[in-house]
Design a protein around this motif. Structure first.
Motif, PDB file in Angstrom:
ATOM      1  N   MET A 120       0.849  -1.175   0.000  1.00  0.00           N
ATOM      2  CA  MET A 120       0.000   0.000   0.000  1.00  0.00           C
ATOM      3  C   MET A 120       0.896   1.240   0.000  1.00  0.00           C
ATOM      4  N   LEU A 121       0.497   2.269  -0.765  1.00  0.00           N
ATOM      5  CA  LEU A 121       1.301   3.483  -0.868  1.00  0.00           C
ATOM      6  C   LEU A 121       1.035   4.401   0.319  1.00  0.00           C
ATOM      7  N   THR A 151       7.160   8.898  -1.410  1.00  0.00           N
ATOM      8  CA  THR A 151       6.056   7.936  -1.388  1.00  0.00           C
ATOM      9  C   THR A 151       6.671   6.555  -1.257  1.00  0.00           C
ATOM     10  N   VAL A 152       6.220   5.810  -0.272  1.00  0.00           N
ATOM     11  CA  VAL A 152       6.768   4.474  -0.039  1.00  0.00           C
ATOM     12  C   VAL A 152       5.658   3.451  -0.199  1.00  0.00           C
ATOM     13  N   ALA A 153       6.054   2.246  -0.586  1.00  0.00           N
ATOM     14  CA  ALA A 153       5.135   1.116  -0.688  1.00  0.00           C
ATOM     15  C   ALA A 153       5.386   0.198   0.504  1.00  0.00           C
ATOM     16  N   ARG A 154       4.342  -0.008   1.321  1.00  0.00           N
ATOM     17  CA  ARG A 154       4.447  -0.893   2.480  1.00  0.00           C
ATOM     18  C   ARG A 154       3.752  -2.214   2.178  1.00  0.00           C
ATOM     19  N   GLU A 155       4.417  -3.308   2.522  1.00  0.00           N
ATOM     20  CA  GLU A 155       3.845  -4.632   2.275  1.00  0.00           C
ATOM     21  C   GLU A 155       2.529  -4.751   3.030  1.00  0.00           C
ATOM     22  N   LEU A 156       1.459  -5.102   2.307  1.00  0.00           N
ATOM     23  CA  LEU A 156       0.108  -5.027   2.865  1.00  0.00           C
ATOM     24  C   LEU A 156      -0.149  -6.091   3.915  1.00  0.00           C
ATOM     25  N   GLY A 197       9.238  -3.857   5.337  1.00  0.00           N
ATOM     26  CA  GLY A 197       8.665  -3.996   4.010  1.00  0.00           C
ATOM     27  C   GLY A 197       8.368  -2.695   3.298  1.00  0.00           C
ATOM     28  N   GLN A 198       9.219  -1.628   3.471  1.00  0.00           N
ATOM     29  CA  GLN A 198       8.947  -0.344   2.828  1.00  0.00           C
ATOM     30  C   GLN A 198       9.950  -0.094   1.712  1.00  0.00           C
ATOM     31  N   ARG A 239      -1.930   6.933  -6.106  1.00  0.00           N
ATOM     32  CA  ARG A 239      -1.755   7.977  -5.111  1.00  0.00           C
ATOM     33  C   ARG A 239      -1.658   7.327  -3.731  1.00  0.00           C
ATOM     34  N   PRO A 240      -1.165   8.066  -2.739  1.00  0.00           N
ATOM     35  CA  PRO A 240      -1.075   7.492  -1.395  1.00  0.00           C
ATOM     36  C   PRO A 240      -2.423   6.916  -0.947  1.00  0.00           C
TER      37      PRO A 240
END
Length: 561
Positions: free
Chosen positions: A1-2, A9-14, A23-24, A35-36
Protein backbone atom coordinates in the motif's frame (compact mmCIF):
# COMPACT_ATOMS: atom_id res chain seq x y z
CA UNK A 1 0.00 0.00 0.00
CA UNK A 2 1.30 3.48 -0.87
CA UNK A 3 2.02 5.90 1.98
CA UNK A 4 3.60 9.35 2.25
CA UNK A 5 6.82 9.57 4.27
CA UNK A 6 7.87 13.22 4.21
CA UNK A 7 8.92 14.06 0.63
CA UNK A 8 8.75 10.43 -0.47
CA UNK A 9 6.06 7.94 -1.39
CA UNK A 10 6.77 4.47 -0.04
CA UNK A 11 5.14 1.12 -0.69
CA UNK A 12 4.45 -0.89 2.48
CA UNK A 13 3.85 -4.63 2.27
CA UNK A 14 0.11 -5.03 2.87
CA UNK A 15 -0.11 -8.44 4.52
CA UNK A 16 2.99 -8.19 6.72
CA UNK A 17 2.51 -7.53 10.42
CA UNK A 18 2.56 -3.74 11.02
CA UNK A 19 6.03 -2.38 11.81
CA UNK A 20 7.43 1.16 11.45
CA UNK A 21 10.11 0.07 9.00
CA UNK A 22 9.22 -3.40 7.68
CA UNK A 23 8.66 -4.00 4.01
CA UNK A 24 8.95 -0.34 2.83
CA UNK A 25 10.26 0.68 -0.58
CA UNK A 26 10.46 4.14 -2.09
CA UNK A 27 8.49 4.43 -5.36
CA UNK A 28 7.41 7.05 -7.87
CA UNK A 29 3.63 6.74 -8.29
CA UNK A 30 3.09 9.48 -10.86
CA UNK A 31 3.37 7.43 -14.07
CA UNK A 32 1.02 4.72 -12.76
CA UNK A 33 -1.76 7.13 -11.82
CA UNK A 34 -1.59 5.89 -8.24
CA UNK A 35 -1.75 7.98 -5.11
CA UNK A 36 -1.08 7.49 -1.40
CA UNK A 37 -3.54 5.06 0.11
CA UNK A 38 -3.78 2.93 -3.05
CA UNK A 39 -3.09 -0.78 -3.23
CA UNK A 40 -0.49 -1.44 -5.92
CA UNK A 41 1.52 -4.31 -7.35
CA UNK A 42 5.22 -3.53 -7.51
CA UNK A 43 8.25 -5.20 -9.04
CA UNK A 44 11.87 -4.91 -7.98
CA UNK A 45 14.22 -4.28 -10.89
CA UNK A 46 17.91 -4.97 -10.20
CA UNK A 47 20.32 -2.05 -10.56
CA UNK A 48 24.03 -1.54 -9.97
CA UNK A 49 23.19 -0.13 -6.55
CA UNK A 50 20.82 -2.89 -5.46
CA UNK A 51 17.27 -2.62 -6.75
CA UNK A 52 14.56 -0.20 -7.82
CA UNK A 53 10.87 -0.58 -7.04
CA UNK A 54 8.42 0.15 -9.85
CA UNK A 55 4.64 0.12 -9.75
CA UNK A 56 3.27 -2.50 -12.15
CA UNK A 57 -0.40 -1.61 -11.72
CA UNK A 58 -2.92 -0.15 -9.34
CA UNK A 59 -5.14 -2.72 -7.59
CA UNK A 60 -7.60 -0.46 -5.79
CA UNK A 61 -8.23 0.84 -2.30
CA UNK A 62 -7.66 -0.76 1.11
CA UNK A 63 -11.22 0.03 2.25
CA UNK A 64 -12.79 -2.02 -0.59
CA UNK A 65 -13.10 -5.72 0.20
CA UNK A 66 -12.86 -6.94 -3.40
CA UNK A 67 -9.61 -4.97 -3.92
CA UNK A 68 -8.02 -6.37 -0.76
CA UNK A 69 -9.02 -9.93 -1.72
CA UNK A 70 -7.53 -9.37 -5.17
CA UNK A 71 -4.31 -8.21 -3.51
CA UNK A 72 -4.36 -11.30 -1.27
CA UNK A 73 -4.64 -13.63 -4.26
CA UNK A 74 -1.70 -11.96 -5.99
CA UNK A 75 0.30 -11.97 -2.76
CA UNK A 76 -0.27 -15.74 -2.49
CA UNK A 77 1.10 -16.29 -5.99
CA UNK A 78 -2.09 -16.68 -8.04
CA UNK A 79 -1.71 -15.58 -11.66
CA UNK A 80 -5.12 -13.83 -12.01
CA UNK A 81 -4.93 -14.12 -15.80
CA UNK A 82 -3.97 -16.60 -18.49
CA UNK A 83 -1.23 -16.20 -21.06
CA UNK A 84 -2.80 -15.04 -24.35
CA UNK A 85 -1.56 -18.19 -26.11
CA UNK A 86 -3.38 -20.36 -23.54
CA UNK A 87 -6.55 -18.29 -23.97
CA UNK A 88 -6.33 -18.62 -27.75
CA UNK A 89 -5.84 -22.38 -27.61
CA UNK A 90 -8.87 -22.68 -25.31
CA UNK A 91 -11.03 -20.62 -27.67
CA UNK A 92 -9.99 -22.71 -30.67
CA UNK A 93 -10.51 -26.12 -29.04
CA UNK A 94 -13.37 -27.93 -30.79
CA UNK A 95 -13.76 -31.21 -28.87
CA UNK A 96 -13.16 -33.43 -31.91
CA UNK A 97 -15.66 -35.58 -33.78
CA UNK A 98 -18.80 -37.02 -32.19
CA UNK A 99 -18.23 -40.45 -33.73
CA UNK A 100 -18.27 -43.19 -31.11
CA UNK A 101 -20.19 -41.13 -28.59
CA UNK A 102 -23.46 -42.43 -27.23
CA UNK A 103 -26.24 -39.95 -27.98
CA UNK A 104 -28.12 -39.39 -24.70
CA UNK A 105 -29.81 -36.12 -25.66
CA UNK A 106 -33.29 -37.66 -25.42
CA UNK A 107 -32.71 -38.52 -21.73
CA UNK A 108 -34.35 -35.99 -19.40
CA UNK A 109 -31.35 -34.39 -17.72
CA UNK A 110 -30.82 -31.70 -15.09
CA UNK A 111 -28.07 -30.01 -13.09
CA UNK A 112 -28.18 -28.96 -9.42
CA UNK A 113 -25.69 -26.32 -8.27
CA UNK A 114 -25.46 -23.26 -6.02
CA UNK A 115 -27.35 -20.26 -7.39
CA UNK A 116 -24.05 -18.42 -7.83
CA UNK A 117 -22.39 -21.21 -9.87
CA UNK A 118 -21.08 -20.37 -13.32
CA UNK A 119 -19.47 -23.66 -14.33
CA UNK A 120 -21.65 -26.79 -14.37
CA UNK A 121 -19.55 -29.92 -14.63
CA UNK A 122 -22.07 -32.57 -13.53
CA UNK A 123 -25.63 -33.47 -14.57
CA UNK A 124 -28.05 -36.23 -13.63
CA UNK A 125 -30.52 -38.49 -15.46
CA UNK A 126 -32.58 -41.33 -13.95
CA UNK A 127 -35.24 -43.83 -14.98
CA UNK A 128 -36.92 -46.90 -13.54
CA UNK A 129 -36.41 -50.08 -15.55
CA UNK A 130 -38.61 -53.14 -15.92
CA UNK A 131 -37.35 -55.11 -12.91
CA UNK A 132 -37.90 -52.16 -10.58
CA UNK A 133 -34.27 -51.11 -10.28
CA UNK A 134 -33.26 -47.50 -10.87
CA UNK A 135 -30.81 -46.60 -13.60
CA UNK A 136 -28.92 -43.39 -12.83
CA UNK A 137 -26.59 -41.56 -15.19
CA UNK A 138 -23.98 -39.20 -13.76
CA UNK A 139 -22.83 -37.05 -16.67
CA UNK A 140 -19.51 -35.22 -16.24
CA UNK A 141 -18.14 -32.60 -18.63
CA UNK A 142 -15.68 -34.20 -21.06
CA UNK A 143 -12.83 -31.78 -20.44
CA UNK A 144 -10.32 -34.23 -21.91
CA UNK A 145 -11.98 -33.81 -25.33
CA UNK A 146 -10.94 -30.15 -25.32
CA UNK A 147 -7.69 -30.33 -23.33
CA UNK A 148 -5.10 -32.60 -24.91
CA UNK A 149 -2.35 -33.97 -22.68
CA UNK A 150 0.76 -31.81 -23.04
CA UNK A 151 -1.05 -28.89 -24.69
CA UNK A 152 -0.61 -25.30 -23.50
CA UNK A 153 -3.96 -25.42 -21.68
CA UNK A 154 -3.10 -28.76 -20.11
CA UNK A 155 0.29 -27.59 -18.86
CA UNK A 156 -1.27 -24.48 -17.35
CA UNK A 157 -4.11 -26.49 -15.77
CA UNK A 158 -1.55 -28.89 -14.32
CA UNK A 159 0.45 -25.98 -12.90
CA UNK A 160 -2.64 -24.47 -11.25
CA UNK A 161 -4.00 -27.92 -10.28
CA UNK A 162 -7.23 -26.49 -8.86
CA UNK A 163 -9.60 -23.57 -9.08
CA UNK A 164 -9.52 -21.23 -6.09
CA UNK A 165 -12.90 -19.85 -5.02
CA UNK A 166 -12.88 -16.67 -2.94
CA UNK A 167 -15.70 -14.22 -2.17
CA UNK A 168 -16.72 -12.42 -5.32
CA UNK A 169 -14.29 -14.06 -7.74
CA UNK A 170 -12.40 -17.19 -8.71
CA UNK A 171 -8.93 -18.16 -9.91
CA UNK A 172 -10.01 -20.79 -12.46
CA UNK A 173 -7.99 -23.83 -13.43
CA UNK A 174 -9.21 -23.51 -17.03
CA UNK A 175 -9.82 -20.41 -19.17
CA UNK A 176 -13.39 -19.10 -19.24
CA UNK A 177 -13.84 -20.24 -22.86
CA UNK A 178 -13.80 -23.79 -21.47
CA UNK A 179 -14.90 -23.53 -17.84
CA UNK A 180 -17.87 -21.22 -18.40
CA UNK A 181 -18.75 -22.14 -21.98
CA UNK A 182 -17.68 -25.22 -23.94
CA UNK A 183 -17.32 -27.58 -20.97
CA UNK A 184 -20.14 -26.18 -18.87
CA UNK A 185 -23.31 -28.28 -18.99
CA UNK A 186 -25.62 -25.33 -19.52
CA UNK A 187 -29.32 -26.04 -20.21
CA UNK A 188 -30.55 -26.34 -23.78
CA UNK A 189 -27.10 -26.85 -25.33
CA UNK A 190 -25.50 -30.00 -26.71
CA UNK A 191 -22.49 -30.85 -24.58
CA UNK A 192 -19.76 -33.52 -24.64
CA UNK A 193 -19.72 -35.63 -21.51
CA UNK A 194 -18.32 -38.75 -19.92
CA UNK A 195 -21.26 -40.65 -18.44
CA UNK A 196 -21.31 -43.23 -15.67
CA UNK A 197 -24.43 -45.41 -15.92
CA UNK A 198 -25.29 -47.18 -12.65
CA UNK A 199 -28.13 -49.63 -12.08
CA UNK A 200 -29.18 -49.73 -8.43
CA UNK A 201 -31.31 -52.23 -6.55
CA UNK A 202 -31.70 -50.14 -3.42
CA UNK A 203 -28.08 -49.23 -2.68
CA UNK A 204 -26.61 -52.30 -4.35
CA UNK A 205 -24.89 -51.64 -7.67
CA UNK A 206 -26.18 -54.25 -10.10
CA UNK A 207 -24.26 -52.97 -13.12
CA UNK A 208 -22.06 -50.04 -14.07
CA UNK A 209 -21.09 -48.83 -17.54
CA UNK A 210 -18.90 -45.98 -18.77
CA UNK A 211 -19.03 -44.08 -22.03
CA UNK A 212 -18.30 -40.90 -23.88
CA UNK A 213 -21.64 -39.25 -24.52
CA UNK A 214 -23.51 -36.34 -26.03
CA UNK A 215 -26.07 -34.81 -23.65
CA UNK A 216 -28.40 -31.84 -23.38
CA UNK A 217 -29.49 -30.53 -19.99
CA UNK A 218 -33.19 -29.70 -19.76
CA UNK A 219 -33.08 -27.60 -16.59
CA UNK A 220 -30.57 -25.74 -14.47
CA UNK A 221 -31.77 -26.31 -10.89
CA UNK A 222 -30.28 -24.86 -7.71
CA UNK A 223 -30.24 -26.34 -4.22
CA UNK A 224 -32.87 -23.99 -2.82
CA UNK A 225 -35.32 -24.75 -5.61
CA UNK A 226 -34.89 -28.51 -5.25
CA UNK A 227 -35.48 -28.25 -1.50
CA UNK A 228 -38.69 -26.33 -2.18
CA UNK A 229 -39.77 -29.13 -4.51
CA UNK A 230 -38.95 -31.76 -1.88
CA UNK A 231 -40.88 -29.77 0.76
CA UNK A 232 -43.93 -29.50 -1.52
CA UNK A 233 -43.62 -25.71 -1.71
CA UNK A 234 -42.98 -25.74 -5.48
CA UNK A 235 -44.22 -28.09 -8.17
CA UNK A 236 -41.67 -30.04 -10.18
CA UNK A 237 -42.16 -29.96 -13.93
CA UNK A 238 -41.57 -32.56 -16.55
CA UNK A 239 -39.37 -33.66 -18.18
CA UNK A 240 -37.15 -33.38 -15.07
CA UNK A 241 -39.72 -34.06 -12.33
CA UNK A 242 -39.72 -37.86 -12.67
CA UNK A 243 -35.94 -38.33 -12.91
CA UNK A 244 -35.46 -35.96 -9.95
CA UNK A 245 -37.81 -38.12 -7.85
CA UNK A 246 -35.92 -41.28 -8.87
CA UNK A 247 -32.54 -39.67 -8.20
CA UNK A 248 -33.87 -38.72 -4.76
CA UNK A 249 -34.89 -42.31 -4.08
CA UNK A 250 -31.53 -43.66 -5.20
CA UNK A 251 -29.58 -41.09 -3.18
CA UNK A 252 -31.56 -41.88 -0.03
CA UNK A 253 -30.72 -45.57 -0.37
CA UNK A 254 -27.03 -44.77 -0.96
CA UNK A 255 -26.97 -42.41 2.04
CA UNK A 256 -28.49 -45.04 4.32
CA UNK A 257 -25.92 -47.57 3.16
CA UNK A 258 -23.14 -45.08 3.79
CA UNK A 259 -24.34 -44.62 7.37
CA UNK A 260 -24.59 -48.37 7.90
CA UNK A 261 -21.00 -48.87 6.80
CA UNK A 262 -19.86 -46.14 9.21
CA UNK A 263 -19.19 -43.22 6.86
CA UNK A 264 -18.47 -39.84 8.41
CA UNK A 265 -21.47 -37.61 9.02
CA UNK A 266 -20.18 -34.03 8.92
CA UNK A 267 -22.19 -31.01 7.81
CA UNK A 268 -19.65 -28.40 6.78
CA UNK A 269 -20.79 -25.45 4.70
CA UNK A 270 -18.99 -22.60 2.98
CA UNK A 271 -20.13 -18.97 3.45
CA UNK A 272 -21.68 -17.19 0.46
CA UNK A 273 -20.97 -13.46 0.13
CA UNK A 274 -22.65 -10.88 -2.08
CA UNK A 275 -21.06 -7.62 -3.24
CA UNK A 276 -22.33 -4.31 -4.52
CA UNK A 277 -21.16 -2.77 -7.79
CA UNK A 278 -18.24 -0.99 -6.12
CA UNK A 279 -16.76 -4.18 -4.67
CA UNK A 280 -17.96 -3.75 -1.09
CA UNK A 281 -19.39 -6.72 0.79
CA UNK A 282 -23.17 -6.46 1.07
CA UNK A 283 -24.15 -9.64 2.91
CA UNK A 284 -23.11 -13.15 3.93
CA UNK A 285 -25.07 -16.32 4.45
CA UNK A 286 -23.98 -19.79 5.53
CA UNK A 287 -26.28 -22.24 3.73
CA UNK A 288 -27.35 -25.38 5.52
CA UNK A 289 -26.47 -28.78 4.11
CA UNK A 290 -29.92 -29.95 3.03
CA UNK A 291 -31.38 -32.95 1.24
CA UNK A 292 -30.63 -31.43 -2.16
CA UNK A 293 -26.93 -31.18 -1.27
CA UNK A 294 -26.92 -34.75 0.01
CA UNK A 295 -28.61 -36.00 -3.19
CA UNK A 296 -25.75 -34.68 -5.33
CA UNK A 297 -23.13 -35.78 -2.78
CA UNK A 298 -24.31 -39.39 -2.67
CA UNK A 299 -24.63 -39.72 -6.47
CA UNK A 300 -21.19 -38.18 -7.05
CA UNK A 301 -19.64 -40.50 -4.45
CA UNK A 302 -21.26 -43.48 -6.20
CA UNK A 303 -19.84 -42.41 -9.57
CA UNK A 304 -16.37 -41.82 -8.10
CA UNK A 305 -16.40 -45.25 -6.46
CA UNK A 306 -17.42 -47.03 -9.66
CA UNK A 307 -14.69 -45.31 -11.69
CA UNK A 308 -12.06 -46.13 -9.03
CA UNK A 309 -13.28 -49.74 -8.89
CA UNK A 310 -12.86 -50.20 -12.64
CA UNK A 311 -9.43 -48.57 -12.73
CA UNK A 312 -8.21 -50.61 -9.76
CA UNK A 313 -9.46 -53.89 -11.25
CA UNK A 314 -7.83 -53.17 -14.59
CA UNK A 315 -4.59 -51.87 -13.10
CA UNK A 316 -4.85 -48.58 -15.03
CA UNK A 317 -2.47 -45.96 -13.57
CA UNK A 318 -4.37 -43.04 -12.05
CA UNK A 319 -4.60 -40.79 -9.01
CA UNK A 320 -6.76 -42.09 -6.17
CA UNK A 321 -8.22 -39.94 -3.45
CA UNK A 322 -6.67 -41.46 -0.35
CA UNK A 323 -7.88 -40.97 3.21
CA UNK A 324 -5.91 -43.20 5.54
CA UNK A 325 -7.32 -44.72 8.73
CA UNK A 326 -6.93 -42.50 11.82
CA UNK A 327 -4.44 -43.33 14.55
CA UNK A 328 -6.17 -45.26 17.37
CA UNK A 329 -4.65 -42.98 20.04
CA UNK A 330 -6.23 -39.92 18.39
CA UNK A 331 -9.65 -41.60 18.33
CA UNK A 332 -9.31 -42.43 22.02
CA UNK A 333 -8.51 -38.76 22.70
CA UNK A 334 -11.60 -37.75 20.67
CA UNK A 335 -13.79 -39.99 22.84
CA UNK A 336 -12.28 -38.43 25.97
CA UNK A 337 -12.89 -34.92 24.61
CA UNK A 338 -16.52 -35.65 23.76
CA UNK A 339 -17.06 -37.35 27.13
CA UNK A 340 -15.81 -34.21 28.89
CA UNK A 341 -18.64 -32.34 27.13
CA UNK A 342 -21.27 -34.93 27.94
CA UNK A 343 -21.64 -36.13 24.36
CA UNK A 344 -22.57 -39.85 24.21
CA UNK A 345 -20.18 -41.97 22.16
CA UNK A 346 -20.03 -45.65 21.16
CA UNK A 347 -18.02 -47.95 23.47
CA UNK A 348 -14.29 -48.15 22.80
CA UNK A 349 -12.64 -51.54 22.95
CA UNK A 350 -9.10 -52.19 24.09
CA UNK A 351 -6.18 -52.27 21.64
CA UNK A 352 -7.92 -50.59 18.68
CA UNK A 353 -6.51 -51.41 15.26
CA UNK A 354 -6.39 -48.60 12.66
CA UNK A 355 -9.29 -50.22 10.80
CA UNK A 356 -11.36 -50.41 13.99
CA UNK A 357 -10.44 -46.81 14.78
CA UNK A 358 -11.69 -45.76 11.33
CA UNK A 359 -14.99 -47.57 11.83
CA UNK A 360 -15.36 -46.09 15.30
CA UNK A 361 -14.74 -42.48 14.23
CA UNK A 362 -17.50 -42.84 11.62
CA UNK A 363 -19.92 -44.03 14.32
CA UNK A 364 -18.76 -41.20 16.57
CA UNK A 365 -19.49 -38.63 13.86
CA UNK A 366 -23.02 -40.02 13.55
CA UNK A 367 -23.46 -39.84 17.35
CA UNK A 368 -22.27 -36.22 17.26
CA UNK A 369 -24.77 -35.46 14.50
CA UNK A 370 -27.61 -36.90 16.60
CA UNK A 371 -26.46 -34.94 19.66
CA UNK A 372 -26.31 -31.67 17.70
CA UNK A 373 -29.75 -32.20 16.21
CA UNK A 374 -31.19 -32.94 19.67
CA UNK A 375 -29.47 -30.04 21.46
CA UNK A 376 -29.60 -27.49 18.63
CA UNK A 377 -26.02 -26.33 19.16
CA UNK A 378 -22.38 -27.33 18.96
CA UNK A 379 -22.27 -28.27 15.27
CA UNK A 380 -19.08 -26.45 14.29
CA UNK A 381 -17.21 -27.12 17.51
CA UNK A 382 -17.95 -30.84 17.65
CA UNK A 383 -17.46 -31.46 13.93
CA UNK A 384 -14.11 -29.69 14.26
CA UNK A 385 -13.10 -32.10 17.03
CA UNK A 386 -13.91 -35.02 14.76
CA UNK A 387 -12.04 -33.53 11.79
CA UNK A 388 -8.90 -32.90 13.85
CA UNK A 389 -8.83 -36.60 14.70
CA UNK A 390 -8.57 -37.58 11.04
CA UNK A 391 -5.59 -37.70 8.75
CA UNK A 392 -5.56 -35.34 5.80
CA UNK A 393 -6.81 -36.72 2.51
CA UNK A 394 -4.43 -36.58 -0.45
CA UNK A 395 -3.87 -37.80 -4.02
CA UNK A 396 -1.74 -40.86 -4.70
CA UNK A 397 -1.24 -43.50 -7.43
CA UNK A 398 -1.54 -46.10 -4.64
CA UNK A 399 -5.07 -47.21 -3.83
CA UNK A 400 -5.17 -47.10 -0.02
CA UNK A 401 -8.90 -46.58 0.34
CA UNK A 402 -10.95 -43.73 1.78
CA UNK A 403 -11.48 -44.13 5.53
CA UNK A 404 -13.94 -41.26 5.86
CA UNK A 405 -16.29 -42.83 3.33
CA UNK A 406 -15.47 -46.41 4.39
CA UNK A 407 -14.71 -47.01 0.73
CA UNK A 408 -12.04 -49.50 -0.41
CA UNK A 409 -11.51 -47.63 -3.70
CA UNK A 410 -12.12 -43.95 -4.33
CA UNK A 411 -11.03 -41.27 -6.80
CA UNK A 412 -12.04 -37.76 -7.80
CA UNK A 413 -13.69 -37.94 -11.20
CA UNK A 414 -16.71 -35.60 -11.04
CA UNK A 415 -15.13 -32.11 -11.22
CA UNK A 416 -12.61 -31.96 -14.09
CA UNK A 417 -13.36 -28.28 -14.76
CA UNK A 418 -11.87 -27.31 -11.41
CA UNK A 419 -9.53 -30.15 -10.28
CA UNK A 420 -6.64 -31.58 -12.26
CA UNK A 421 -6.72 -35.05 -10.59
CA UNK A 422 -10.25 -35.46 -11.99
CA UNK A 423 -8.90 -34.85 -15.49
CA UNK A 424 -6.22 -37.49 -14.84
CA UNK A 425 -8.98 -39.95 -13.87
CA UNK A 426 -10.98 -39.10 -17.00
CA UNK A 427 -8.04 -39.90 -19.23
CA UNK A 428 -7.35 -43.13 -17.35
CA UNK A 429 -10.98 -44.23 -17.59
CA UNK A 430 -11.27 -43.40 -21.29
CA UNK A 431 -8.00 -45.17 -21.99
CA UNK A 432 -9.22 -48.21 -20.05
CA UNK A 433 -12.49 -48.50 -22.02
CA UNK A 434 -10.83 -47.81 -25.37
CA UNK A 435 -12.46 -44.41 -25.86
CA UNK A 436 -9.57 -42.65 -27.53
CA UNK A 437 -7.46 -41.16 -24.73
CA UNK A 438 -3.98 -41.92 -23.49
CA UNK A 439 -3.63 -42.34 -19.74
CA UNK A 440 -0.82 -40.96 -17.61
CA UNK A 441 2.52 -42.73 -17.32
CA UNK A 442 2.72 -44.57 -14.01
CA UNK A 443 6.13 -43.09 -13.22
CA UNK A 444 4.93 -39.50 -13.18
CA UNK A 445 1.88 -39.98 -10.95
CA UNK A 446 3.60 -39.99 -7.53
CA UNK A 447 5.06 -36.54 -8.10
CA UNK A 448 1.79 -35.33 -9.64
CA UNK A 449 -0.13 -36.58 -6.61
CA UNK A 450 2.17 -34.67 -4.28
CA UNK A 451 1.90 -31.50 -6.36
CA UNK A 452 -1.90 -31.52 -6.64
CA UNK A 453 -2.26 -32.29 -2.91
CA UNK A 454 -0.01 -29.33 -2.09
CA UNK A 455 -1.89 -27.00 -4.41
CA UNK A 456 -5.19 -28.10 -2.87
CA UNK A 457 -3.96 -27.22 0.63
CA UNK A 458 -2.66 -23.86 -0.56
CA UNK A 459 -6.01 -23.11 -2.22
CA UNK A 460 -7.88 -23.90 1.01
CA UNK A 461 -5.59 -21.52 2.92
CA UNK A 462 -6.26 -18.69 0.45
CA UNK A 463 -10.01 -19.33 0.48
CA UNK A 464 -10.16 -19.24 4.28
CA UNK A 465 -8.09 -16.07 4.48
CA UNK A 466 -10.30 -14.37 1.88
CA UNK A 467 -13.46 -15.44 3.75
CA UNK A 468 -12.04 -13.91 6.94
CA UNK A 469 -11.26 -10.63 5.16
CA UNK A 470 -14.75 -10.42 3.64
CA UNK A 471 -16.36 -11.09 7.04
CA UNK A 472 -14.29 -8.33 8.64
CA UNK A 473 -15.29 -5.75 6.05
CA UNK A 474 -18.93 -6.65 6.52
CA UNK A 475 -18.64 -6.57 10.30
CA UNK A 476 -17.18 -3.03 10.17
CA UNK A 477 -20.60 -1.85 8.95
CA UNK A 478 -22.38 -3.19 12.04
CA UNK A 479 -23.15 -1.20 15.20
CA UNK A 480 -19.88 -1.14 17.15
CA UNK A 481 -21.72 -1.27 20.50
CA UNK A 482 -24.00 -4.14 19.58
CA UNK A 483 -24.03 -7.23 21.78
CA UNK A 484 -24.03 -10.54 19.92
CA UNK A 485 -25.12 -13.97 21.06
CA UNK A 486 -22.39 -16.34 19.89
CA UNK A 487 -21.28 -19.94 20.20
CA UNK A 488 -17.86 -21.15 21.29
CA UNK A 489 -16.40 -23.06 18.33
CA UNK A 490 -12.79 -23.42 19.44
CA UNK A 491 -10.59 -23.12 22.51
CA UNK A 492 -6.89 -22.50 23.11
CA UNK A 493 -5.05 -21.50 26.25
CA UNK A 494 -5.19 -17.84 25.24
CA UNK A 495 -8.95 -17.69 24.74
CA UNK A 496 -12.08 -18.78 22.90
CA UNK A 497 -13.03 -18.59 19.23
CA UNK A 498 -16.63 -17.47 18.98
CA UNK A 499 -18.97 -17.69 15.99
CA UNK A 500 -21.71 -15.05 16.03
CA UNK A 501 -24.20 -13.31 13.77
CA UNK A 502 -24.47 -14.51 10.17
CA UNK A 503 -21.10 -16.12 9.65
CA UNK A 504 -18.85 -13.89 11.80
CA UNK A 505 -16.09 -15.25 14.01
CA UNK A 506 -13.65 -13.68 16.44
CA UNK A 507 -11.25 -14.33 19.31
CA UNK A 508 -12.23 -13.66 22.93
CA UNK A 509 -8.94 -13.48 24.91
CA UNK A 510 -8.90 -14.78 28.46
CA UNK A 511 -7.22 -11.55 29.56
CA UNK A 512 -10.58 -9.83 29.03
CA UNK A 513 -12.50 -12.38 31.10
CA UNK A 514 -13.32 -12.21 34.77
CA UNK A 515 -12.79 -15.30 36.87
CA UNK A 516 -9.10 -15.06 37.77
CA UNK A 517 -6.57 -17.23 35.94
CA UNK A 518 -8.04 -19.39 33.16
CA UNK A 519 -6.70 -22.82 32.28
CA UNK A 520 -7.51 -25.16 29.41
CA UNK A 521 -8.34 -28.74 30.39
CA UNK A 522 -6.28 -31.65 29.09
CA UNK A 523 -8.86 -32.50 26.40
CA UNK A 524 -8.88 -28.93 25.06
CA UNK A 525 -12.65 -28.66 25.49
CA UNK A 526 -13.13 -26.49 28.60
CA UNK A 527 -11.54 -23.28 29.90
CA UNK A 528 -11.83 -23.05 33.69
CA UNK A 529 -11.45 -19.90 35.76
CA UNK A 530 -9.74 -20.18 39.13
CA UNK A 531 -12.40 -18.05 40.84
CA UNK A 532 -16.07 -19.02 41.35
CA UNK A 533 -15.76 -22.15 39.22
CA UNK A 534 -16.42 -20.25 35.96
CA UNK A 535 -16.14 -22.33 32.78
CA UNK A 536 -16.29 -21.84 29.02
CA UNK A 537 -17.01 -25.03 27.09
CA UNK A 538 -17.01 -25.88 23.40
CA UNK A 539 -20.55 -25.31 22.12
CA UNK A 540 -21.47 -22.87 24.92
CA UNK A 541 -23.58 -19.83 24.15
CA UNK A 542 -21.80 -16.61 25.07
CA UNK A 543 -22.56 -12.89 24.71
CA UNK A 544 -19.81 -10.77 23.11
CA UNK A 545 -19.05 -7.36 21.64
CA UNK A 546 -16.52 -6.47 18.97
CA UNK A 547 -13.41 -4.91 20.54
CA UNK A 548 -11.40 -4.39 17.35
CA UNK A 549 -11.18 -5.39 13.68
CA UNK A 550 -8.11 -5.78 11.45
CA UNK A 551 -9.81 -6.34 8.10
CA UNK A 552 -6.64 -6.89 6.03
CA UNK A 553 -5.51 -9.63 8.42
CA UNK A 554 -9.03 -11.03 8.73
CA UNK A 555 -8.89 -10.70 12.51
CA UNK A 556 -11.69 -9.85 14.95
CA UNK A 557 -10.99 -9.28 18.65
CA UNK A 558 -13.92 -9.70 21.02
CA UNK A 559 -14.77 -8.76 24.58
CA UNK A 560 -17.50 -10.01 26.91
CA UNK A 561 -20.80 -8.17 26.54
Amino acid sequence: MLERRGRFTVARELFARPSPSSGQLTVSPERSGSRPGDLVLISIRPTRHGGRAEIVRRLGRPDVARDVIEALMIDRGLARRFDPAVEREAREADGGADAGRRDLRTLPTFTIDPRSARDFDDAISAERIADGTIRVWVHIADVSAYVSAGSLVDREARRRATSVYVPGTVEPMLPAALSNDKCSLVPGADRLAVSVEIELAGARVVRAAFMRSLIRSDERLDYERVDRVFAGAEAAREPWASPLALAREAAQALGEQRMRRGGLELAGSEPEFSFDGSGRVRSVRVPEQTESHRLIEHLMIAANEQVAKLLAERGEPTLYRVHEEPEPARVERLVAALSSLGVPTPPVGEHLSPSQAGELVGLISQAVDRHVQASGRGRRALDSLVLRTLKQAYYSPRNLGHAGLRSPRYCHFTSPIRRYPDLVCHRALLCSIGAGEQGSAAGELAELGQWTSLREREAVDVERAADDIARCFLLEREDAERAWEGEVVGLIGAGAFVAFGDGYEGMLPVRRLRGGWWELNEEGTILRGTRAGATIRLGDTISVRVHGIEAVRGRVDLEPA
